[in-house]
Design an enzyme around this catalytic site. Structure first.
Site, short mmCIF file in Angstrom:
data_model
loop_
_atom_site.label_atom_id
_atom_site.label_comp_id
_atom_site.label_asym_id
_atom_site.label_seq_id
_atom_site.Cartn_x
_atom_site.Cartn_y
_atom_site.Cartn_z
CG ASN A 11 -1.69 1.30 1.36
OD1 ASN A 11 -1.76 2.10 0.42
ND2 ASN A 11 -2.28 1.51 2.53
N PRO A 12 1.16 1.84 -1.16
CG PRO A 12 0.94 2.75 -3.29
CD PRO A 12 0.56 1.56 -2.46
N GLY A 15 1.41 5.04 5.97
CA GLY A 15 2.36 5.89 6.69
C GLY A 15 2.54 7.23 6.05
N GLY A 67 0.75 -0.60 6.79
CA GLY A 67 0.52 -0.43 8.21
C GLY A 67 -0.30 -1.58 8.76
CG ASP A 68 -0.24 -2.40 12.95
OD1 ASP A 68 0.46 -3.39 12.69
OD2 ASP A 68 0.07 -1.54 13.79
N GLY A 69 -3.35 -1.80 9.41
CA GLY A 69 -4.67 -1.99 8.83
C GLY A 69 -4.69 -3.08 7.77
CG ASP A 210 1.69 -15.54 24.89
OD1 ASP A 210 1.90 -15.61 23.67
OD2 ASP A 210 2.26 -16.28 25.71
CG ASP A 213 -2.60 -16.22 25.72
OD1 ASP A 213 -3.22 -15.87 24.70
OD2 ASP A 213 -2.55 -15.52 26.76
CG ASP A 270 -8.29 0.05 9.03
OD1 ASP A 270 -7.91 1.24 9.12
OD2 ASP A 270 -7.86 -0.75 8.18
#
Length: 310
Positions: A11-12, A15, A67-69, A210, A213, A270
């Site tokens: 995804n350019p 960030g 990113g995390d999305g 964790d 877990d 998101d």
């Protein structure tokens, strides 16, 4: 790793354009590491997920530079299958990479990738919608909406700014939590259901969570003055907020969250679903490439998360 085929899914715009700016150097690093790949730039979340599913079905490993999305969506799509996901951090928060010990610089991560090992981590689920890091609501819903509209700031700054903006108009909410069948009511700021330890650019909201877990760590921030809440925000980056009397925590297999007014549940940066929400994890559901010895080690469970420098 040379025997594997790879899709580099980018995804350019992630960030604030960071992923796009570092793409050429990251590809060169992959080539130096002997990792052959083909490139796909995403046109959106759905396109990225479709490409990832097709690649996994064809036996390719999926390297996500974003990113995390997007990482969360791709991870959710590949969960409970044989596909393997690699992470090249390209976003603002990069919290899953932090927790997994992956360097915050995607060029460095690409150079090291050939030495990474495949491990299986848990995947979260809220009302059937999957996530990898932390699903939260209440004050966090408002702050996430502000953060997602903010383009001028990067890294921790955007989340600090969003929290300050959200605090101005915030009024406490009443939450009803059902924790493995036990009903708890509280009035306050937010409820977080954690599969991983960090969100918001390095905030250790659930420092003991964790990824392996099979449990959900639940953190609830109860009612208190706005000034006290503001003073407590820096403690979250160290995990020290759990010592505050208004913060409560549980570890459960299933959580149901209800509130006295509508809230969107956000995860991995998101919007995920709406309240009421039932949250659980799918144990050991996703194959992820990580540095050797990270998952299952004491470092993953309890060490301090380092700043990404973004």
């Amino acid at each position: 790793m040379g025997e594997h085929r790879h899709l580099l899914l980018v995804n350019p715009a992630a960030g604030a354009g960071r992923a796009g700016r570092l793409l050429q150097d990251t590809r060169a690093a992959l080539e130096r590491a002997g990792i052959e790949h083909r490139l796909v730039t995403t046109r959106g979340i759905e396109h990225g997920v479709e490409e990832a599913r097709a690649a996994a079905a064809a036996g390719e490993r999926v390297l996500v530079m974003s990113g995390d999305g997007l990482i969360g969506h791709v991870g959710g799509a590949l969960a409970e299958g044989d596909g393997v996901m690699g992470i090249l951090p390209g976003g603002r928060g990069n919290d899953l990479a932090r927790v997994l010990g992956i360097p915050s610089d995607p060029v460095v991560a690409a150079l090291e990738l050939a030495a990474y090992e495949v491990v299986r981590i848990d995947v979260g689920e809220a009302n059937g919608r999957r996530f990898l890091c932390i699903a939260s609501c209440g004050f966090d819903s408002v702050a996430n909406e502000i953060a997602n509209r903010t383009r001028a700031l990067r890294g921790r700054l955007v989340y600090a700014y969003a929290a300050l903006r959200a605090l101005v108009g915030w009024r406490p909410a009443r939450f009803t939590l059902t924790l493995d069948g036990q009903r708890v009511e509280l009035r306050g700021y937010s409820v977080a259901a954690a599969n991983s330890r960090a969100y918001g650019g390095g905030m250790l909201i659930a420092p003991e969570a964790d990824l392996t877990d099979g449990m959900v760590d639940v953190i609830a921030v109860g009612e208190g003055g706005k000034l006290a809440f503001l003073r407590g925000l820096p403690q979250v980056f160290r995990g020290a907020h759990l010592q505050r009397e208004e913060v409560r925590s549980w570890r459960v297999r299933e959580l149901r969250i209800e509130a006295d007014r509508p809230f969107t549940v956000f995860a991995d940066g998101d919007p995920l679903t709406e309240l009421p929400a039932t949250v659980r994890v799918i144990p050991r559901a996703l194959n992820v490439l990580v540095p050797p010895g990270v998952v299952g080690s004491p470092a993953l469970r309890s060490a301090s998360v380092q700043s990404s420098g973004t």
